[in-house]
Write a protein that holds these residues in place. Structure first.
Motif, mmCIF file in Angstrom:
data_model
loop_
_atom_site.group_PDB
_atom_site.id
_atom_site.type_symbol
_atom_site.label_atom_id
_atom_site.label_comp_id
_atom_site.label_asym_id
_atom_site.label_seq_id
_atom_site.Cartn_x
_atom_site.Cartn_y
_atom_site.Cartn_z
ATOM 1 N N TYR A 187 0.851 -1.194 0.000
ATOM 2 C CA TYR A 187 0.000 0.000 0.000
ATOM 3 C C TYR A 187 0.883 1.239 0.000
ATOM 4 N N ALA A 188 0.700 2.073 -1.009
ATOM 5 C CA ALA A 188 1.447 3.326 -1.123
ATOM 6 C C ALA A 188 0.582 4.447 -0.574
ATOM 7 N N ILE A 189 0.942 4.957 0.596
ATOM 8 C CA ILE A 189 0.131 5.970 1.264
ATOM 9 C C ILE A 189 0.054 7.254 0.449
ATOM 10 N N ASP A 190 1.169 7.619 -0.185
ATOM 11 C CA ASP A 190 1.209 8.903 -0.876
ATOM 12 C C ASP A 190 0.234 8.984 -2.049
ATOM 13 N N VAL A 191 -0.042 7.846 -2.679
ATOM 14 C CA VAL A 191 -0.970 7.859 -3.835
ATOM 15 C C VAL A 191 -2.204 7.001 -3.570
ATOM 16 N N SER A 192 -2.358 6.536 -2.326
ATOM 17 C CA SER A 192 -3.498 5.683 -1.945
ATOM 18 C C SER A 192 -3.662 4.523 -2.924
ATOM 19 N N SER A 193 -2.559 3.835 -3.163
ATOM 20 C CA SER A 193 -2.558 2.740 -4.135
ATOM 21 C C SER A 193 -2.326 1.406 -3.427
ATOM 22 N N LEU A 194 -3.201 0.453 -3.678
ATOM 23 C CA LEU A 194 -3.066 -0.893 -3.129
ATOM 24 C C LEU A 194 -2.816 -1.853 -4.277
ATOM 25 N N LYS A 195 -1.675 -2.545 -4.236
ATOM 26 C CA LYS A 195 -1.315 -3.459 -5.309
ATOM 27 C C LYS A 195 -0.964 -4.830 -4.745
#
Length: 231
Positions: A194-202
């Motif tokens: 989870y990338a907090i800066d772009v709110s991305s869950l991969k």
């Protein structure tokens, strides 16, 4: 109309049919089982290794078996425990056959994997030999000839990390069992970031088997899941 076709990850009723004039040559594909598909040249078609432009399809290419109707598809149902065990085997298992017997081994330190193996063994009435070596993952070993033959012959599974593959008959199974196989695979060799800066869950899946990567890509595409392959 009213028949069913596999699309977007499930069997859907055909609601209407459209017809259009095509001012170009059409290409016919005939399968070894008597199937016939007619397409235009711009079409792409999934094979068991990768999606190919229709003009690149050659004799010997294998197409995923996803053309069965709802009733036929259900004929090859498997238990939840079997589906989860298959997924765990694909990620963390290997099998060997020598003069001493038939060995199916799954190596992983996950409590989930341990439960999957023991639930499957309980359902089948198998014994599990658990081997723990300091500094290594626990090994769960089942020594049954019929299981070895089932995994290799019925499901077409390979051994060796660089040879792993999806079951050859996965598209003959109900979709919920397909999803259990994929879920167990991700439990073994997958991760979520989870990338907090772009709110991305991969979600990531790691394999050194080119065949498995290509077959997963086809499964994702057929089930409308966006993905990319990084080498």
């Amino acid at each position: 109309v009213s028949q069913s076709r596999y699309t977007n990850g499930s069997w859907q009723k055909i609601k209407f049919i459209t017809d259009r004039y095509v001012c170009e040559d059409l290409i016919e594909i005939r399968t070894s089982e008597g199937g016939l598909v007619t397409l235009t040249r711009e079409h792409r078609i999934p094979t068991t290794t990768k999606v190919k432009p229709i003009c690149d399809i050659v004799v010997g290419d294998k197409l995923p078996d996803i053309t069965r109707n709802e009733n036929i598809q259900g004929l090859f149902d498997i238990s939840d425990a079997t589906a989860l065990f298959i997924g765990s085997y694909i990620s963390n298992g290997h099998m060997i056959h020598n003069e001493t017997g038939y060995y199916i081994t799954i190596s992983d330190d996950s409590d989930i994997t341990k439960k999957i193996v023991y639930d499957f063994a309980k359902e089948r009435g198998y014994n599990v030999c658990e081997s723990i070596v300091k500094g290594k993952c626990p090994q769960y070993i089942i020594t049954r000839k019929e299981l070895y033959e089932e995994l290799s012959s019925v499901f077409g599974l390979q051994s060796g990390s660089n040879k792993k593959n999806l079951p050859t008959n996965i598209y003959s199974m109900p979709l919920n069992k397909q999803k259990l196989i994929i879920a167990a695979m991700f439990n073994g060799d997958g991760s979520v970031r989870y990338a907090i800066d772009v709110s991305s869950l991969k979600a990531y899946y790691c394999t050194i088997s080119k065949t498995l990567a290509q077959e997963l890509a086809i499964w994702f595409r057929l089930n409308d899941i966006s993905f990319s392959i990084v080498t």
